[in-house]
Design an enzyme around this catalytic site. Sequence first.
Site, PDB file in Angstrom:
ATOM      1  N   CYS A 187      -2.795  -2.360  14.685  1.00 33.72           N
ATOM      2  CA  CYS A 187      -2.389  -2.156  13.292  1.00 33.72           C
ATOM      3  C   CYS A 187      -2.836  -3.311  12.399  1.00 33.72           C
ATOM      4  CB  CYS A 187      -0.872  -1.997  13.221  1.00 33.72           C
ATOM      5  SG  CYS A 187      -0.250  -1.646  11.569  1.00 33.72           S
TER       6      CYS A 187
ATOM      7  N   CYS B 295       2.034  -5.120  16.372  1.00 28.48           N
ATOM      8  CA  CYS B 295       1.348  -4.068  17.130  1.00 28.48           C
ATOM      9  C   CYS B 295      -0.158  -4.311  17.105  1.00 28.48           C
ATOM     10  CB  CYS B 295       1.680  -2.695  16.553  1.00 28.48           C
ATOM     11  SG  CYS B 295       3.445  -2.288  16.668  1.00 28.48           S
TER      12      CYS B 295
ATOM     13  N   GLU C  60       0.833  -1.201   0.000  1.00 29.22           N
ATOM     14  CA  GLU C  60       0.000   0.000   0.000  1.00 29.22           C
ATOM     15  C   GLU C  60       0.867   1.251   0.000  1.00 29.22           C
ATOM     16  OE1 GLU C  60      -3.758  -1.496   2.772  1.00 29.22           O
ATOM     17  OE2 GLU C  60      -2.489   0.159   3.401  1.00 29.22           O
TER      18      GLU C  60
ATOM     19  N   CYS D 108      -3.428   1.941   8.191  1.00 26.58           N
ATOM     20  CA  CYS D 108      -2.313   1.298   7.505  1.00 26.58           C
ATOM     21  C   CYS D 108      -2.555  -0.207   7.392  1.00 26.58           C
ATOM     22  CB  CYS D 108      -1.032   1.568   8.281  1.00 26.58           C
ATOM     23  SG  CYS D 108       0.424   0.902   7.500  1.00 26.58           S
TER      24      CYS D 108
ATOM     25  N   CYS E   4       4.115  -7.408   7.945  1.00 20.61           N
ATOM     26  CA  CYS E   4       4.940  -6.926   9.058  1.00 20.61           C
ATOM     27  C   CYS E   4       4.936  -7.976  10.154  1.00 20.61           C
ATOM     28  CB  CYS E   4       4.388  -5.599   9.578  1.00 20.61           C
ATOM     29  SG  CYS E   4       5.373  -4.857  10.911  1.00 20.61           S
TER      30      CYS E   4
ATOM     31  N   CYS F  49       3.295   8.421   1.476  1.00 23.35           N
ATOM     32  CA  CYS F  49       3.601   7.461   2.527  1.00 23.35           C
ATOM     33  C   CYS F  49       3.774   6.094   1.868  1.00 23.35           C
ATOM     34  CB  CYS F  49       2.478   7.425   3.561  1.00 23.35           C
ATOM     35  SG  CYS F  49       2.760   6.239   4.894  1.00 23.35           S
TER      36      CYS F  49
END
Length: 348
Positions: A120, A117, A93, A334, A113, A106
Amino acid sequence: MYRNDICSYTYSELQGAVKNLGEKPFRAKQIYEWLHVKLAEDFDEMTNLSKAFRDRLSDQYEIPKMKLVKRQISKKDGTEKYLFELGDDNLVESVLMRYSYGNSVCISSQAGCRMGCKFCASTIGGLARNLRTSEMLGQVYRIQKLIGERVSNIVVMGTGEPLDNYDNFLKFVHMASDEHGLHISQRNITASTCGIVPNMQRLAEEGLQITLALSLHGSSQEKRRRLMPVADKYSLTEVLGACDYYFRKTGRRVTFEYSLVEGVNDTDEDAKELIRMLQGRNCHINLIPVNPVRERDFKKPERKKILVFKNKLEHHKINVTIRRERGSDIDGACGQLRRRYITSKKEN
């Protein structure tokens, strides 16, 4: 036959490659300009090179493709979100935000990932792989071509942890700021980390002028551990020490990102802890009302409560802003667009 990724070659590396091909040195400048200024996506676009030389380049090198899968444009603020497909079908993205001072992009540094977290969407499903330098640059290039405008600011805050992909990220910074390429000022590049202390210290030694943003999100070690598994490995004391070291080595103040989550880290006690933590530090805190994620239960506090929290910090001379909520109507969180696309493909 395996072909080398020519878009990940620095200017000096490309000079070496051209020399090995038996070509004159000025060819490196021509090729680099085609790739990183004119944003060529095929060797046949390089019309000031001979056909024979273009064929040799095509045989030995590749220009990685980045296919646009989806483009969303916010009706609220004009923010644009893109979903790109890489050569191996992985998805990343990117987001375009227009400001009075220029266009800010961005970008993602990884496909997925592994930081985990809790608030997220990027980390749901884990890490697929690191992005190559060319794939980070490619997000910026594709957006520039799509909008027909120059990008002046880059934020590496999309999917992934840039300091978990350290070497490719570092090379990206050098190439994005190279005078032979886009020549974006390093002061206009910001990278966000969840707090990988050894690589924060390494970054401080690199002699760069980028802005480092720490994903803080908790007013204490215990609060951070609840939200961010990385806190189990690196204590808040260690992370803050690395931030101070970065400031001492670079002179660049660190930004602390703090996602406000209703009932989790938005209390009066949290504000007091942040004041004790940050008072006296040359820093900036960016309060981020958490973006709702379908797979999570977290909610953002009411606007009034956010303002009260901000005012408490400001009263104690802490530099603080509230991040403008952008793209909330286009899967703004995100990793959300990528996650939704992958889920829908599995269901179909």
